[in-house]
Design an enzyme around this catalytic site. Structure first.
Site, PDB file in Angstrom:
ATOM      1  CD  GLU A  39      -2.572   1.165   2.716  1.00 40.51           C
ATOM      2  OE1 GLU A  39      -2.883   0.069   3.228  1.00 40.51           O
ATOM      3  OE2 GLU A  39      -2.863   2.261   3.233  1.00 40.51           O
ATOM      4  NE  ARG A  43      -0.745   8.439   5.511  1.00 43.12           N
ATOM      5  CZ  ARG A  43      -0.476   7.495   6.405  1.00 43.12           C
ATOM      6  NH1 ARG A  43       0.624   7.561   7.120  1.00 43.12           N
ATOM      7  NH2 ARG A  43      -1.299   6.490   6.592  1.00 43.12           N
ATOM      8  CB  THR A  67      -3.674   8.174   3.062  1.00 43.56           C
ATOM      9  OG1 THR A  67      -2.788   7.309   3.786  1.00 43.56           O
ATOM     10  CG2 THR A  67      -4.030   9.323   3.988  1.00 43.56           C
ATOM     11  CE  LYS A 127      -6.811   2.237   7.502  1.00 38.25           C
ATOM     12  NZ  LYS A 127      -5.563   2.687   6.881  1.00 38.25           N
TER      13      LYS A 127
HETATM   14  C1  3PG Z   1      -2.503   3.674   8.050  1.00 38.92           C
HETATM   15  O1  3PG Z   1      -2.489   4.520   7.165  1.00 38.92           O
HETATM   16  O2  3PG Z   1      -3.101   2.599   7.952  1.00 38.92           O
HETATM   17  C2  3PG Z   1      -1.789   3.970   9.329  1.00 38.92           C
HETATM   18  O3  3PG Z   1      -0.986   5.090   9.228  1.00 38.92           O
HETATM   19  C3  3PG Z   1      -0.989   2.806   9.795  1.00 38.92           C
HETATM   20  O4  3PG Z   1      -0.618   3.031  11.106  1.00 38.92           O
HETATM   21  P1  3PG Z   1       0.802   2.638  11.656  1.00 38.92           P
HETATM   22  O5  3PG Z   1       1.742   3.678  11.159  1.00 38.92           O
HETATM   23  O6  3PG Z   1       0.644   2.667  13.157  1.00 38.92           O
HETATM   24  O7  3PG Z   1       1.185   1.276  11.147  1.00 38.92           O
END
Ligand code: 3PG
Length: 210
Positions: A39, A43, A67, A127
């Site tokens: 994924e 960002r 995101t 999710k």
């Molecule tokens: C996401 O986008 O799913 C989260 O930022 C994941 O969180 P993590 O950085 O705690 O793994």
């Protein structure tokens, strides 16, 4: 098929990169450790370029966009080669765009109401984000007891320390997270460390799932 790949290795690493070459090297390192579903989170300015480069240059990867906040972003990501879409929250516009364009979509949900809305949009995998802050494994078990046929992808606070606990919950199809792509290792060019983390996650998953 994403589902088949996740059955073999139920872990989705996040790639957040400013540079296409770094993104490709990271994806190759993850793949060398046995993780093929990747994924790329939208960002950074370069995120879509990174996604496209992985889609084109890492042949065995299934790459998706994370995101994703709007249907427009989902469309753009699809145009760059995204095979699935992940959102932090549940947005009908994003879900409907993906459904009408044959794209798998995993919107973020936390509450029973959100899971129910996702269910009524026809989704059977969502999710669960942010997993640790939202009650972690006990919350997931509570939601799973009500939504019998819903599958979950916990992300947010998942790490090598709790991966096995999440994967022990039968409704969990995969766990996602950034713990597999630590910025300091990538900045140092230590892609072997990324491969080692991926390999470790695959091994832990195998211990739980067989
Ligand atoms: C996401 O986008 O799913 C989260 O930022 C994941 O969180 P993590 O950085 O705690 O793994």
């Amino acid at each position: 098929m994403i589902a088949d790949r996740l059955k073999a290795a139920p872990v989705v690493p996040l790639v957040q990169a400013d540079d296409v070459e770094v993104a490709v090297k990271t994806a190759l390192a993850l793949q060398a450790g046995g993780l093929h579903v990747i994924e790329v989170v939208l960002r950074t300015e370069a995120a879509l370029d990174c996604l496209e480069a992985i889609a084109q240059r890492v042949p065995d990867a299934i790459v998706g966009a994370g995101t994703v906040l709007s249907a427009e972003q989902a469309a753009e990501a699809r145009g760059r080669g995204a095979q699935f879409i992940v959102s932090p929250g549940l947005d009908e516009g994003v879900v409907e765009f993906c459904q009408s364009n044959g794209l798998e979509v995993f919107p973020g949900t936390v509450t029973a109401s959100e899971v129910q809305r996702a269910w009524n949009l026809g989704l059977r995998t969502v999710k669960f984000f942010p997993a640790e802050l939202s009650g972690g494994v006990p919350m997931l078990k509570a939601l799973s007891s009500v939504f019998g046929q819903m599958n979950f992808m916990p992300t947010g606070g998942v790490s090598s320390g709790n991966l096995k606990d999440y994967l022990a919950v039968p409704s969990v199809v995969a766990c996602g997270g950034s713990w597999l792509t630590p910025q300091h290792e990538i900045d140092a060019g230590d892609y072997e460390a990324v491969t080692a983390l991926a390999y470790d996650a695959v091994r832990h998953a195998g211990e739980v799932r067989g």
